[in-house]
Design a protein around this motif. Sequence first.
Motif, short mmCIF file in Angstrom:
data_model
loop_
_atom_site.label_atom_id
_atom_site.label_comp_id
_atom_site.label_asym_id
_atom_site.label_seq_id
_atom_site.Cartn_x
_atom_site.Cartn_y
_atom_site.Cartn_z
N VAL A 181 0.76 -1.17 0.07
CA VAL A 181 -0.18 0.08 0.01
C VAL A 181 0.89 1.13 0.09
O VAL A 181 1.40 1.55 0.96
CB VAL A 181 -1.00 -0.03 1.26
CG1 VAL A 181 -1.74 1.21 1.15
CG2 VAL A 181 -1.81 -1.32 1.31
N ASP A 182 0.88 2.11 -1.25
CA ASP A 182 1.72 3.35 -1.31
C ASP A 182 1.22 3.95 -2.27
O ASP A 182 0.70 3.44 -3.54
CB ASP A 182 3.34 2.75 -1.53
CG ASP A 182 3.98 4.22 -1.25
OD1 ASP A 182 3.98 5.08 -1.65
OD2 ASP A 182 4.97 3.86 -0.16
N ASP A 183 1.13 5.32 -2.29
CA ASP A 183 0.67 6.19 -3.27
C ASP A 183 1.65 6.40 -4.30
O ASP A 183 1.30 7.44 -5.56
CB ASP A 183 -0.12 7.62 -2.75
CG ASP A 183 1.19 8.40 -1.91
OD1 ASP A 183 1.99 7.69 -1.41
OD2 ASP A 183 0.70 9.45 -1.71
N CYS B 92 5.23 1.10 -5.11
CA CYS B 92 4.38 -0.15 -5.43
C CYS B 92 4.92 -1.24 -6.56
O CYS B 92 5.03 -2.27 -6.20
CB CYS B 92 3.31 0.30 -5.76
SG CYS B 92 1.93 0.93 -4.45
N THR C 183 -1.34 -4.77 -5.09
CA THR C 183 -1.05 -3.36 -4.56
C THR C 183 -2.18 -2.66 -4.48
O THR C 183 -3.23 -2.99 -5.10
CB THR C 183 -0.16 -2.76 -5.82
OG1 THR C 183 -0.84 -2.69 -6.87
CG2 THR C 183 1.20 -3.55 -5.96
N ALA C 184 -2.18 -1.58 -3.85
CA ALA C 184 -3.13 -0.45 -3.52
C ALA C 184 -2.71 0.83 -3.44
O ALA C 184 -1.54 1.15 -2.91
CB ALA C 184 -4.02 -0.88 -2.35
N ASN D 232 -3.93 3.79 -2.45
CA ASN D 232 -4.69 4.65 -1.36
C ASN D 232 -5.34 3.76 -0.42
O ASN D 232 -5.47 2.54 -0.46
CB ASN D 232 -5.68 5.76 -2.20
CG ASN D 232 -7.00 4.79 -2.82
OD1 ASN D 232 -7.57 4.22 -2.10
ND2 ASN D 232 -6.91 5.10 -4.18
N GLY D 233 -5.59 4.42 0.71
CA GLY D 233 -6.17 3.73 2.00
C GLY D 233 -7.49 2.91 1.63
O GLY D 233 -7.62 1.84 2.20
N GLU E 217 -8.71 1.82 -1.13
CA GLU E 217 -8.55 0.66 -2.06
C GLU E 217 -7.99 -0.51 -1.02
O GLU E 217 -8.39 -1.50 -1.07
CB GLU E 217 -7.69 1.02 -3.14
CG GLU E 217 -7.36 -0.34 -4.20
CD GLU E 217 -6.40 0.04 -5.28
OE1 GLU E 217 -6.14 -0.87 -6.08
OE2 GLU E 217 -5.90 1.26 -5.22
N ALA E 218 -6.90 -0.04 -0.25
CA ALA E 218 -6.46 -1.10 0.51
C ALA E 218 -7.38 -1.93 1.52
O ALA E 218 -7.41 -3.14 1.69
CB ALA E 218 -5.13 -0.24 1.49
N LEU F 261 3.03 -1.27 4.31
CA LEU F 261 1.84 -0.15 4.52
C LEU F 261 2.53 0.99 4.35
O LEU F 261 3.38 1.58 5.72
CB LEU F 261 0.89 -0.28 5.64
CG LEU F 261 -0.08 0.85 6.14
CD1 LEU F 261 -0.83 0.92 4.81
CD2 LEU F 261 -0.80 0.40 7.27
N LEU G 217 -0.76 8.39 3.54
CA LEU G 217 -1.59 8.14 2.32
C LEU G 217 -2.56 9.45 1.76
O LEU G 217 -2.67 10.12 2.86
CB LEU G 217 -2.36 6.87 2.29
CG LEU G 217 -1.54 5.64 2.53
CD1 LEU G 217 -2.43 4.29 3.04
CD2 LEU G 217 -0.91 5.28 1.25
#
Length: 468
Positions: free
Chosen positions: A7-9, A14, A30-31, A33-34, A36-37, A51, A55
Motif C-alpha cells: 500500500v503506497d501512493d 508499489c 498493490t493498492a 490509497n487507503g 482501496e487497501a 503499508l 496516504l
Amino acid sequence: MNKILIVDDEPNICNGCKLILIEEGYDVDTAMNGSEALEKLFEQNYDLVLLDIRLPDISGIDILKQINEKRLDCFVIIMTGHGTVENAVDAMKNGAFDYITKPFDDKEIIKATAKALENRTLARENKMLKKQLYDRFSFDNIVGENHQIKEIFDKIQRVAALDSTVLLDGESGTGKELFANAIHAHSKRAGNRFLAMDCNTFSPALMENELFGHVKGAFTGADKTRPGIFEIASEGTLFLDEIANMDMNIQSKLLRVLENGEFKAIGSGKVQKTRARIIVATNMDLKKRVAEKKFRQDLFYRLNVFPIYIPPLRARKDDIPKLAYHFLKRFSRETGKQISGFSDDALEMMVNFEWPGNVRQLKNVVERLVIMSDTHQLSRGFLSDHLEIKRKGGVPDIQTPKTLDELKAAKKKFLTVYFGKIEAAFLSQAISRADGNITLAAKNAGMQRSNFSAMMKKHGIVADKSSD
C-alpha cells in the motif's frame, strides 16, 4: 504461497516492491490509497501488508487500527520516510511488526519481508497449538456431570487466569494431572510449556537435580551445565505430583521458590529467577503429614492457596456410565472393533463396583474388555471375569469339573480369582506399612521394585503414592 499487499501512493514504490517480491516467490497485490487497501483487506486474506504511513485519503495508522479492530490475521510492516520515523514507532506500539525507512534497497525489503513472514508462521503455529491444547483439555473433554465435577470446573475457571498456586487433593487415579492440564490450558500461559514431575519417582538428590539443574563440574559426571525444570518451565506451568513425598530439604528450597521465585542450580552460587506457575497434587492428608513432622507447615500454607478436592469415582457413581461409554468408544475406535455397549446388568455391576483405582482403573478395565471381546455387547458374565467381585466367604463360585480340561480350567480360575485376592491383599498391606512408598514397600517385602510394580499392575492396584 504467502500473499502480500503493498500500500503506497507512489507507483514506483508499489511496482518496484511488487517485482522484487514476485521474484522471491510471493503472491503480491498493490493498492494506491487507503480506501482501496481496506477494500482488498476486507475481501481477501493476506499474510503481510507493506503499508505507507502517509496516504492521500486515510493514514497508515488508521488502516492499522482497523486491521486490529477487525482482527485480520496479517502482519504489518510500516514504510516511512526519515521525517516520520517517530510516527512509525507509534505504529509499532499499535501493533505493527516492523518498519523500514525510505529509500530502501532490494535486500532490505527482502530481509524485512522474510523476517515478518517467519514470525507470522511461528505465531500461527503457537496459536494452533494453544487451540489444540485448549480443545484437548476443555471441560467438554473431561467426562462428568456430577455436581462435584461441575463445581471443580467453576473453580478452574476462576483460578486459571491467575498465577495463584493450586493444590489438587484426591485419591490416586482420580485424574489430578488431567485437571492440572485443564488449569494450564485455560490460563494465559497456555502457549508455553506444561511440565509434570512425580515426586514419588526420584531420590532426593535426583529430584533436586531435576528441579533446579546443575552447573558443569558440580559433581562427578556433570560434564556440562543442565537446566532444571524450574528454568525450563519459567513462563509456563509446573505440575508437582505427589508433593507429600518430597524430601524435607527440598521442601525448604521449594518454599524459597514460592516466596520469591529464586533458586540455585546445584554447584552454583548464582541466584536464578523463575516465573513458573506451580500446581501441586497429593493423595495424602497434608495436615496430618505436618502434624507428623513429615511436611513443613510453612510450605503447606504456601501451597494451600487455592485447594481443589477431586472426589473418588465411588462418590460420583452417576458419572460411571458416561465414563464407561466414553472409554468404550475410544478403545473400540483404536482397535477397529464395533462394540455397541454394555448390557444393563453389566452396567449395573460397574455402577455398584467400588473402583478403588478410580477413573484410571475403570479406563484400564474397559480397555482390557475391548481387547478381549469378540461380541458386539459386553455382558455381566464377561465383565465379572475382569473385576474382583466379592462373593460369600470370599470363595470363588466354581462348579465341580467333569473332565480333566475342566479341572485345569477350574484350577486356573481358582488361582486367578482366589489366590489373586490374597496376592492383592499382600501388595496393599506392604504399601500401607511403607506409608505408600512403593520402593520401600518392595524392599520390605523382599522384592525388586520392578517385580512389585508389575504385580500391582497385574491386579490393577493403584497405591496411595502411585503416580496419577
